[in-house]
Design a protein around this motif. Structure first.
Motif, short mmCIF file in Angstrom:
data_model
loop_
_atom_site.label_atom_id
_atom_site.label_comp_id
_atom_site.label_asym_id
_atom_site.label_seq_id
_atom_site.Cartn_x
_atom_site.Cartn_y
_atom_site.Cartn_z
N VAL A 38 1.85 7.33 14.93
CA VAL A 38 2.60 7.06 13.71
C VAL A 38 3.54 5.89 13.97
N LYS A 39 3.41 4.85 13.15
CA LYS A 39 4.28 3.68 13.27
C LYS A 39 5.23 3.62 12.08
N THR A 40 6.51 3.44 12.37
CA THR A 40 7.53 3.23 11.33
C THR A 40 7.73 1.73 11.19
N ARG A 41 7.38 1.19 10.03
CA ARG A 41 7.39 -0.27 9.84
C ARG A 41 8.78 -0.87 10.00
N ALA A 42 9.81 -0.18 9.55
CA ALA A 42 11.17 -0.74 9.55
C ALA A 42 11.69 -0.98 10.96
N THR A 43 11.32 -0.12 11.89
CA THR A 43 11.84 -0.22 13.25
C THR A 43 10.79 -0.69 14.25
N VAL B 102 -5.11 4.42 9.18
CA VAL B 102 -6.05 3.46 9.76
C VAL B 102 -7.09 4.21 10.58
N ASN B 103 -8.33 4.11 10.16
CA ASN B 103 -9.46 4.71 10.88
C ASN B 103 -10.00 3.66 11.85
N LEU B 104 -9.81 3.88 13.14
CA LEU B 104 -10.24 2.91 14.14
C LEU B 104 -11.75 2.90 14.36
N LYS B 105 -12.44 3.92 13.90
CA LYS B 105 -13.89 3.96 14.08
C LYS B 105 -14.55 4.53 12.83
N ALA C 141 2.50 3.98 9.00
CA ALA C 141 1.06 3.80 9.25
C ALA C 141 0.63 4.80 10.32
N VAL C 142 -0.44 5.51 10.04
CA VAL C 142 -1.00 6.48 10.99
C VAL C 142 -2.33 5.94 11.49
N THR C 143 -2.44 5.79 12.79
CA THR C 143 -3.67 5.31 13.39
C THR C 143 -4.45 6.48 13.97
N VAL C 144 -5.71 6.58 13.56
CA VAL C 144 -6.58 7.68 13.99
C VAL C 144 -7.77 7.08 14.72
N GLY C 145 -7.97 7.49 15.98
CA GLY C 145 -9.10 6.99 16.75
C GLY C 145 -9.69 8.06 17.63
N PRO C 146 -10.93 7.85 18.10
CA PRO C 146 -11.61 8.87 18.91
C PRO C 146 -10.83 9.27 20.15
#
Length: 447
Positions: free
Chosen positions: A416-421, A350-353, A401-406
């Motif tokens: 890094v989010k683990t969906r199962a937990t 996920v590109n936040l910007k 899911a990996v979130t990347v932001g400035p």
């Protein structure tokens, strides 16, 4: 895969006729779209899951010694008239005529057709044993199609058919499929237990259903607790060896759905060992002897020089039904929680910007590194708001899911989010790809 180039028509609102979790989420996540009652178009996200399930099914069928082929969806009625099932099958069969007035049907199953194929090309016992399978669309004109792909009219099935000289040989084929099914469902990240079953219109006197245990199943399952804890057979299982002990271990403990439940036998199970759960049928296997070979004249010459009717069995897995069943077993209020082996993508980035040079470069490098290590990635490069991006990732249920932001990039970190937990970790950007790739490889390892 860039989300901006992917077709993912998600819905914010749940359609009114979607009564169960899998139907709601498959529609909302843009996996399917209804075209008619019980008939669905499989959109790109849903098709990816369907293909993952197909691949596992095929690998385990091949491992057990079955050989793949493909039969047509439209069948001539005369084959079913030979077996005696044409008039007996009921209104679920879609009967049609071609332009020449020949009676045809959209196949609900393939026992007759495969019997004709094998009788035409098999003359000697030396050509047996034989197991043939295909993965093909079928149609049953359900009176009340409902629950999305769980009870649709058109559906994708894997059918295997076994052909043997003697009942003893046929039992060995049955046991091979029994073991293959245990391995198949385990590899998908779900536990399906074998239960005694009614053969129904297929026929025969030896039959087991494989039932996926969920909170919202369609059947009630009466189960000895010990059965749910038995591990699946390993990859080193010898399909040419003696499978009777493994079969006995799995079938000696009580396991039946409500339609086959026996209160007398259930009372013999210790109270501490009893559990009652809900389940969804995802596979069904049958040994039915010469039910089809006898009326259709499928015979081979035996070692005694005499003709013998072929002993047969059939073994089905609901491939498209499994997509819904896995969601029923693995979901929360936000969406599906896909096990890694059947997930449409292993990871979302996920590109936040989007449009920011530094964020774009970091995301593209991360995606390239993940894909270089064998991780399938859906890259959200859209200009949507952060909340929309996070909700969409949860809705499609990717394992990571990996979130990347400035802000994080200033410190060289990503989330890094683990969906199962639901666990979220701050991880160094340089380490994120290797960490996720290792987890994915471990989940995909065939044991």
């Amino acid at each position: 895969m860039r989300l901006s180039r992917f077709y993912l028509p998600t819905l914010k609102e749940t359609p009114g006729d979607a009564q169960i979790a899998s139907h709601r989420f498959m529609l909302r996540a843009g996996m399917i779209r209804q075209q008619a009652a019980g008939i669905y178009a499989w959109l790109p996200l849903g098709l990816r899951v369907l293909r993952k399930i197909e691949a596992i099914v095929r690998e385990e069928q091949d491992r057990a010694g079955a050989v793949e082929m493909l039969m047509p969806t439209i069948q001539p009625a005369n084959l079913w008239q030979e077996s005696g099932r044409y008039d007996a099958y009921g209104p679920e069969m879609l009967r049609i005529e071609d332009r020449s007035g020949r009676e045809m049907l959209y196949g609900p199953t393939n026992e007759e057709m495969i019997t004709e194929i094998v009788r035409a090309g098999t003359r000697s016992y030396k050509q047996l044993p034989l197991m043939l399978y295909h993965v093909q669309w079928k149609f049953r004109d359900e009176l009340r199609p409902r629950f999305g792909v769980m009870r649709g009219r058109e559906f994708l099935m894997k059918d295997t058919y076994s052909f043997d000289l003697t009942p003893e040989d046929a039992r060995r084929s049955y046991l091979k499929m029994f073991v293959a099914y245990l391995r198949t469902f385990e590899r998908m990240g779900v536990r399906a237990v074998p239960v005694r079953a009614d053969p129904g219109p297929i026929g025969g006197d030896l039959s087991h259903e494989f039932v996926l245990l969920t909170e919202n199943g369609e059947s009630e399952v009466f189960l000895h607790k010990g059965l749910a804890d038995l591990p699946a057979p390993g990859v080193d299982t010898d399909f040419g060896g003696d499978l009777e002990p493994l079969f006995a271990e799995r079938t000696s403990l009580y396991a039946r759905t409500d339609e086959m439940h026996d209160e007398g036998l259930w009372a013999e199970v210790g109270e501490a060992d009893r559990t009652t759960l809900k389940g969804i049928e995802v596979g069904h296997i049958f040994y039915f002897g010469n039910k089809y070979s006898e009326p259709m004249g499928a015979k081979v010459q035996g070692p005694d020089g005499q003709e013998h009717e072929i002993e047969m069995g059939s073994y089905g897995i609901g491939v498209s039904r499994l997509v819904g069943a896995i969601i029923e077993a693995h979901n929360d209020e936000a969406g599906p929680i896909w096990p890694v082996p059947v997930a449409p993508f292993h990871c979302g980035v996920v590109n936040l910007k989007a449009g920011d040079a530094e964020a774009d470069a970091a995301c593209e490098a991360l995606v390239a590194e993940l894909e270089g290590q064998g991780v399938e990635v859906l890259y959200d490069d859209t200009g949507d708001r952060a909340g929309e991006k996070f909700a969409r990732m949860d809705l499609i249920g990717l394992p990571y899911a990996v979130t990347v932001g400035p802000r994080g990039l200033k410190e060289g970190k990503v989330e890094v989010k683990t969906r199962a937990t639901g666990e979220k970790q701050e991880v160094a950007l340089a380490d994120a790809a290797s960490m996720i790739a290792e987890r994915v490889r471990d989940a995909l390892a065939v044991r």
